[in-house]
Scaffold this motif. Structure first.
Motif, PDB file in Angstrom:
ATOM      1  N   LEU A   1       0.861  -1.180   0.000  1.00  0.00           N
ATOM      2  CA  LEU A   1       0.000   0.000   0.000  1.00  0.00           C
ATOM      3  C   LEU A   1       0.894   1.225   0.000  1.00  0.00           C
ATOM      4  N   VAL A   2       0.792   2.047  -1.038  1.00  0.00           N
ATOM      5  CA  VAL A   2       1.599   3.262  -1.146  1.00  0.00           C
ATOM      6  C   VAL A   2       0.649   4.439  -0.952  1.00  0.00           C
ATOM      7  N   GLU A   3       0.699   5.014   0.253  1.00  0.00           N
ATOM      8  CA  GLU A   3      -0.275   6.034   0.645  1.00  0.00           C
ATOM      9  C   GLU A   3       0.362   6.986   1.656  1.00  0.00           C
ATOM     10  N   ASP A   4       0.344   8.284   1.352  1.00  0.00           N
ATOM     11  CA  ASP A   4       0.947   9.266   2.254  1.00  0.00           C
ATOM     12  C   ASP A   4      -0.045   9.883   3.235  1.00  0.00           C
ATOM     13  N   ASN A   5      -1.331   9.749   2.994  1.00  0.00           N
ATOM     14  CA  ASN A   5      -2.334  10.332   3.876  1.00  0.00           C
ATOM     15  C   ASN A   5      -2.659   9.338   4.989  1.00  0.00           C
ATOM     16  N   PRO A   6      -2.345   9.679   6.259  1.00  0.00           N
ATOM     17  CA  PRO A   6      -2.591   8.737   7.357  1.00  0.00           C
ATOM     18  C   PRO A   6      -4.048   8.322   7.484  1.00  0.00           C
ATOM     19  N   ASN A   7      -4.976   9.219   7.184  1.00  0.00           N
ATOM     20  CA  ASN A   7      -6.397   8.871   7.263  1.00  0.00           C
ATOM     21  C   ASN A   7      -6.773   7.857   6.190  1.00  0.00           C
ATOM     22  N   ASP A   8      -6.290   8.067   4.951  1.00  0.00           N
ATOM     23  CA  ASP A   8      -6.584   7.116   3.876  1.00  0.00           C
ATOM     24  C   ASP A   8      -5.907   5.774   4.129  1.00  0.00           C
ATOM     25  N   GLU A   9      -4.701   5.818   4.702  1.00  0.00           N
ATOM     26  CA  GLU A   9      -4.011   4.581   5.066  1.00  0.00           C
ATOM     27  C   GLU A   9      -4.851   3.796   6.073  1.00  0.00           C
ATOM     28  N   ALA A  10      -5.297   4.473   7.127  1.00  0.00           N
ATOM     29  CA  ALA A  10      -6.094   3.811   8.160  1.00  0.00           C
ATOM     30  C   ALA A  10      -7.405   3.270   7.587  1.00  0.00           C
TER      31      ALA A  10
ATOM     32  N   LEU B   1      -1.589   1.903  -5.250  1.00  0.00           N
ATOM     33  CA  LEU B   1      -0.734   3.075  -5.435  1.00  0.00           C
ATOM     34  C   LEU B   1      -1.526   4.366  -5.519  1.00  0.00           C
ATOM     35  N   ASP B   2      -1.242   5.274  -4.590  1.00  0.00           N
ATOM     36  CA  ASP B   2      -1.793   6.623  -4.683  1.00  0.00           C
ATOM     37  C   ASP B   2      -0.970   7.384  -5.716  1.00  0.00           C
ATOM     38  N   LEU B   3      -1.527   8.430  -6.298  1.00  0.00           N
ATOM     39  CA  LEU B   3      -0.791   9.220  -7.293  1.00  0.00           C
ATOM     40  C   LEU B   3      -0.046  10.394  -6.695  1.00  0.00           C
ATOM     41  N   LYS B   4      -0.708  11.112  -5.824  1.00  0.00           N
ATOM     42  CA  LYS B   4      -0.133  12.341  -5.262  1.00  0.00           C
ATOM     43  C   LYS B   4       0.700  11.977  -4.036  1.00  0.00           C
ATOM     44  N   LEU B   5       1.997  11.760  -4.257  1.00  0.00           N
ATOM     45  CA  LEU B   5       2.897  11.317  -3.199  1.00  0.00           C
ATOM     46  C   LEU B   5       4.076  12.267  -3.052  1.00  0.00           C
TER      47      LEU B   5
ATOM     48  N   LEU C   1       2.887   8.222 -10.507  1.00  0.00           N
ATOM     49  CA  LEU C   1       3.103   7.870 -11.918  1.00  0.00           C
ATOM     50  C   LEU C   1       4.557   7.502 -12.182  1.00  0.00           C
ATOM     51  N   GLU C   2       5.483   8.191 -11.539  1.00  0.00           N
ATOM     52  CA  GLU C   2       6.896   7.851 -11.707  1.00  0.00           C
ATOM     53  C   GLU C   2       7.203   6.501 -11.062  1.00  0.00           C
ATOM     54  N   VAL C   3       6.600   6.228  -9.918  1.00  0.00           N
ATOM     55  CA  VAL C   3       6.758   4.906  -9.301  1.00  0.00           C
ATOM     56  C   VAL C   3       6.284   3.840 -10.278  1.00  0.00           C
ATOM     57  N   LEU C   4       5.118   4.051 -10.857  1.00  0.00           N
ATOM     58  CA  LEU C   4       4.555   3.096 -11.816  1.00  0.00           C
ATOM     59  C   LEU C   4       5.482   2.906 -13.016  1.00  0.00           C
ATOM     60  N   ARG C   5       6.011   3.977 -13.550  1.00  0.00           N
ATOM     61  CA  ARG C   5       6.925   3.871 -14.703  1.00  0.00           C
ATOM     62  C   ARG C   5       8.154   3.033 -14.353  1.00  0.00           C
TER      63      ARG C   5
ATOM     64  N   VAL D   1      -2.641  -1.258  -8.923  1.00  0.00           N
ATOM     65  CA  VAL D   1      -3.957  -0.638  -8.903  1.00  0.00           C
ATOM     66  C   VAL D   1      -3.776   0.780  -8.373  1.00  0.00           C
ATOM     67  N   ILE D   2      -4.096   1.753  -9.202  1.00  0.00           N
ATOM     68  CA  ILE D   2      -4.065   3.138  -8.738  1.00  0.00           C
ATOM     69  C   ILE D   2      -5.314   3.352  -7.906  1.00  0.00           C
ATOM     70  N   LEU D   3      -5.100   3.762  -6.660  1.00  0.00           N
ATOM     71  CA  LEU D   3      -6.180   4.018  -5.716  1.00  0.00           C
ATOM     72  C   LEU D   3      -6.010   5.459  -5.269  1.00  0.00           C
ATOM     73  N   THR D   4      -6.808   6.352  -5.855  1.00  0.00           N
ATOM     74  CA  THR D   4      -6.568   7.784  -5.691  1.00  0.00           C
ATOM     75  C   THR D   4      -7.863   8.563  -5.552  1.00  0.00           C
ATOM     76  N   SER D   5      -7.757   9.745  -5.009  1.00  0.00           N
ATOM     77  CA  SER D   5      -8.923  10.628  -4.949  1.00  0.00           C
ATOM     78  C   SER D   5      -8.967  11.552  -6.166  1.00  0.00           C
ATOM     79  N   SER D   6      -7.954  11.497  -7.008  1.00  0.00           N
ATOM     80  CA  SER D   6      -7.905  12.362  -8.189  1.00  0.00           C
ATOM     81  C   SER D   6      -9.032  12.034  -9.158  1.00  0.00           C
ATOM     82  N   ASN D   7      -9.730  13.072  -9.594  1.00  0.00           N
ATOM     83  CA  ASN D   7     -10.749  12.878 -10.629  1.00  0.00           C
ATOM     84  C   ASN D   7     -10.339  13.571 -11.920  1.00  0.00           C
ATOM     85  N   GLU D   8      -9.037  13.838 -12.055  1.00  0.00           N
ATOM     86  CA  GLU D   8      -8.527  14.481 -13.259  1.00  0.00           C
ATOM     87  C   GLU D   8      -8.384  13.452 -14.375  1.00  0.00           C
ATOM     88  N   GLU D   9      -8.975  13.737 -15.517  1.00  0.00           N
ATOM     89  CA  GLU D   9      -8.902  12.817 -16.642  1.00  0.00           C
ATOM     90  C   GLU D   9      -7.460  12.571 -17.063  1.00  0.00           C
TER      91      GLU D   9
END
Length: 147
Positions: free
Chosen positions: A8-17, A65-69, A75-79, A93-101
């Motif tokens: 699990l790659v996640e920087d937000n402690p709340n989302d991690e929990a 994988l979260d995107l905003k880290l 994305l660089e981790v994924l590459r 699996v990208i697991l993110t709150s981003s809704n940017e296309e």
């Protein structure tokens, strides 16, 4: 391949929990390793830095994988995961709150296996994590360790 590890790659402690709670609530008992930034995720995956004593051939069954880290973005981790012979087939699996296309397109373009937007509601989030856990850990046929 260790069939029992989720990275699990996640920087937000709340989302991690919330993610850990949702995995537990859905009876997904696989070992979860948490990396809180992109650099730590790469250290874990490639057995460097703090993880240099880890067996580098023991790759996770799936990476959430979260995107905003910090340090290195998702994305660089994924590459880098896709560019490495040992990790190129690991499901990410990208697991993110981003809704940017643009993030969606870039994620799939960089080799993501799935892109899931984190629902705001815990019940919906828990259901989403349960579905992805059951799919990637129970139904999906894992790639061979030495392709």
């Amino acid at each position: 391949m260790n069939d029992r590890t989720i990275l699990l790659v996640e920087d937000n402690p709340n989302d991690e929990a919330l993610t850990l709670r949702a995995l537990k609530k859905n009876n997904i008992q696989d070992r979860v390793v948490v990396a809180r930034d992109g650099a730590e995720a790469l250290d874990y995956l490639f057995a460097t830095g703090a993880y240099q004593d880890r067996n580098p051939t023991d790759v996770p069954r799936v990476v959430l994988l979260d995107l905003k880290l910090p340090k290195i973005d998702g994305l660089e981790v994924l590459r880098r995961v896709r560019a490495n012979a040992r990790t190129k087939l690991v499901p990410v699996v990208i697991l993110t709150s981003s809704n940017e296309e643009g993030d969606l397109v870039a994620g799939y373009g960089s080799g993501a296996n799935s892109y899931i937007r984190k629902p705001v509601d815990f019940t919906e989030f828990s259901e989403a994590v349960g579905h992805l856990g059951r799919y990637w850990l129970q139904l999906n046929e894992a790639p061979p360790t030495n392709p």
